[in-house]
Design an enzyme around this catalytic site. Structure first.
Site, PDB file in Angstrom:
ATOM      1  CG  ASP A  90      -2.371   0.918   0.607  1.00 15.85           C
ATOM      2  OD1 ASP A  90      -1.764   2.212   0.327  1.00 15.85           O
ATOM      3  OD2 ASP A  90      -2.385   1.634   2.436  1.00 15.85           O
ATOM      4  CD  GLU A  91      -0.436   5.586  -1.362  1.00 17.16           C
ATOM      5  OE1 GLU A  91       0.147   6.221  -0.454  1.00 17.16           O
ATOM      6  OE2 GLU A  91      -1.475   6.298  -2.022  1.00 17.16           O
TER       7      GLU A  91
END
Length: 643
Positions: A90-91
């Protein structure tokens, strides 16, 4: 990241009602995936950052993850529904994370890709790595001068090479709202307004912030040799509270402008008539437990409130200008917690600060909808937020006697006091006349223990997958209630079930690693379950002896790590054995005889009679306890015996 999320089936119903046909998940929650299965909704399932290292280190772990979270929920029918993307991380390259995930992300993606190929899903499911906009860097506002951050350039080229090879798009977050906070952009430019002053960059004219941000991405991708790779906007939205310009009115204007622009298919100056492959609106719901490190607005991105009520209306592209609210949502009775004005309020502010440290008070922040609330109304808001967060428990409105429960709504025109705590347990609370959080927990624990035994006895004919899902549900439920004994007991049964079934070729993915056993042993020893811990130690050592320690070893493993693991397991086993011995009935009997022979017992006849009764009671108690434990264990082990 919400304290009171809607049940997954209700969420799927809401998605269908609003004709939303694609959704992006940030993890692989089995209950959500089960609800989405067969719904004709395309799914992007996420892998949290904390799993990247293990998926990089172990191909077996990657195979198991794909089997558990993709293969089970894939749609093999003619529709495009089902899992379409796996988002690795996630990023993970977010600047605030430093380089902690850099060494593992692409390797994890490679292993997941290989795992998909093993089950012939590599063409159906694409691997992506969501990237934040802060992966790009520039000394000025000119999009032509931007580039990847120096610490990321090599990694990003490697990632893009991987994506291009497998036909996967580049997932990136674009946030005009955050750009508005940090760059010299006007509000009109961010909101797609025709009155906005155009910006001329790199010999191109830009009429809105979205196009400028998108072409920034296109420019950087072109510079490193990937001018034509597809781009998916993985997150874009506008918050409705918690900061200046974060309002429902502005969010509606932004969303209507964005959707009109996307549906026009005009594209951007650098990619005319070629809009993003897909665009995911962030987010579906508000999240009152989301991190606010980036700003208090982070908890207010939702199109809907946490209970599924639309905050504004917009046409998502299906001809309806109104969003459909979630239906038949159950709530607790409308009650609020406010300041008791008849009390001495000299300590009220300190209590409010304490409340806000454990509840969501972001609406009180500068620019928030309740920022201008006067004292003590702002104190009441803090009290009520804590009260609702804790399911309207009477004790959660105490605050040293300063709180008062009321049925009169204290909301004002600008500041809304939440009273919509979801009432999944309302009937239980009412029927049991529960008056405190402690009693709630005790009542729920008793109910859950009874229900778990009943359910477990009835699932003998279920598949291994279904049994493990049921066990996992009860493990999580007992953990939430703080029932450590039941939680550990069911964890042990789940591990034993996996160990038993992994012996067959078709269920090798169920194998329990030595690390899993070791983690369980540590928890069991810490919680005083020494007999079970001793047995689990033997299983852990057996795993290492049989070579089933793949998850334990990173790519550059040496035998020293295995020796360290054996040493740790042996230490825990010795600790468990010593604790078992010191607490056994036999040892207590020896101590009793020792005291008797050394004259330590009192000679008073009345005392002897009481001691005899106590001794008998002790033996009977141990006997009953062992019978009860045996009965419960036999009930739990029925999963293994009957399948």
């Amino acid at each position: 990241m919400a304290s009171h999320p809607l049940p997954p089936p209700k969420v799927v119903e809401l998605l269908k009602s609003n004709k939303i046909n694609k959704v992006k998940l940030f993890d692989a929650n089995p209950y959500i995936l089960e609800a989405l299965y067969g719904s004709n909704i395309g799914v992007t399932v996420g892998i949290p950052n904390n799993l990247l290292r293990i998926l990089y280190s172990s191909k077996k772990a990657a195979n198991r993850w794909v089997h558990n979270n993709v293969n089970r929920y894939i749609s093999y029918g003619g529709s495009n529904a089902g899992i379409e993307y796996v988002a690795v991380g996630d990023e993970p390259f977010l600047k605030s994370y430093g380089e902690q995930f850099h060494p593992f992300t692409i390797g994890a993606a490679v292993n997941i890709q290989a795992a998909l190929k093993i089950v012939n899903l590599d063409r159906k499911v694409k691997i992506v790595v969501p990237c934040s906009f802060d992966n790009f860097e520039s000394g000025s506002n000119l999009s032509s001068e931007v580039h990847f951050r120096p610490d990321l350039n090599k990694t990003m080229i490697e990632l893009l090479t991987f994506l291009n090879k497998h036909g996967s798009p580049f997932f990136v977050t674009i946030s005009p709202f955050i750009t508005l906070q940090t760059k010299n952009m006007s509000l009109d430019f961010s909101l797609f307004k025709e009155t906005a002053r155009p910006h001329n960059f790199s010999h191109k004219t830009y009429k809105n912030s979205f196009d400028l941000s998108y072409d920034t991405v296109v420019t950087v991708l072109s510079k490193v040799g990937f001018p034509d790779i597809d781009i998916v906007v993985a997150k874009i939205g506008w918050p409705t509270d918690g900061a200046a310009n974060a309002t429902s009115n502005l969010a509606e204007i932004f969303m209507k402008g964005l959707l009109t622009h996307l549906h026009s298919n005009l594209g951007t100056p650098l990619r005319p008539r070629h809009p993003p492959l897909e665009t995911y609106i962030f987010s579906l719901f508000d999240e009152d437990q989301r991190s606010i490190d980036s700003g208090n607005f982070e908890r207010h991105w939702g199109l809907f409130t946490f209970d599924g009520q639309a905050k504004y209306h917009v046409d998502l592209g299906h001809g309806s200008e109104s969003l459909v609210d979630a239906q038949n949502v159950e709530y607790l009775t409308s009650r609020w917690c406010v300041v008791n004005n008849n009390k001495d309020l000299s300590n009220a502010s300190a209590n409010a600060l304490e409340a806000c440290s454990n509840a969501d008070c972001t609406a009180l922040s500068p620019g928030g909808s309740c920022f201008n609330s006067s004292w003590p109304s702002n104190i009441s808001y803090a009290f009520n937020s804590y009260y609702q967060e804790h399911n309207q428990s009477p004790k959660s409105c105490d605050f040293g006697g300063l709180g008062l429960i009321t049925t009169v709504d204290p909301s004002t025109d600008r500041c809304s006091f939440n009273d919509t705590t979801l009432g999944f347990l309302e009937s239980l609370l009412v029927s049991k006349d529960v008056e405190s959080a402690t009693e709630v927990r005790s009542t729920l624990t008793q109910l859950l223990r009874s229900e778990s035994l009943s359910v477990i006895r009835s699932i003998a004919a279920k598949t291994v997958h279904q049994k493990l899902l049921i066990l996992d549900f009860f493990v999580r439920a007992f953990a939430i209630l703080g029932d450590v004994q039941s939680c550990l007991a069911l964890r042990y049964e789940a591990l034993q079930l996996r160990e038993l079934k992994s012996a067959t070729a078709s269920c090798e993915w169920l194998q329990v690693s030595s690390v899993e056993w070791l983690n369980f042993v540590a928890d069991a020893v810490h919680s005083g379950f020494h007999s079970v811990a001793e047995k689990a130690c033997e299983n852990a050592l057996s795993c290492i002896g049989s070579g089933n320690n793949d998850v334990l070893k990173p790519a550059t493993d040496t035998s020293s790590q295995i020796l360290n693991a054996i040493s740790e397991i042996t230490r825990l086993k010795n600790c468990a054995m010593a604790s078992v011995a010191s607490g056994s009935v036999q040892v207590q009997a020896v101590e009793y005889l020792k005291r008797k022979t050394t004259g330590q017992q009192k000679s008073d006849p009345l005392y002897k009679e009481e001691r005899c009764l106590a001794s008998t009671s002790f033996r009977n108690g141990i006997k009953k306890q062992n019978i009860r434990k045996l009965y419960e264990r036999q009930s739990l082990l029925q999963i293994n015996e009957e399948n």
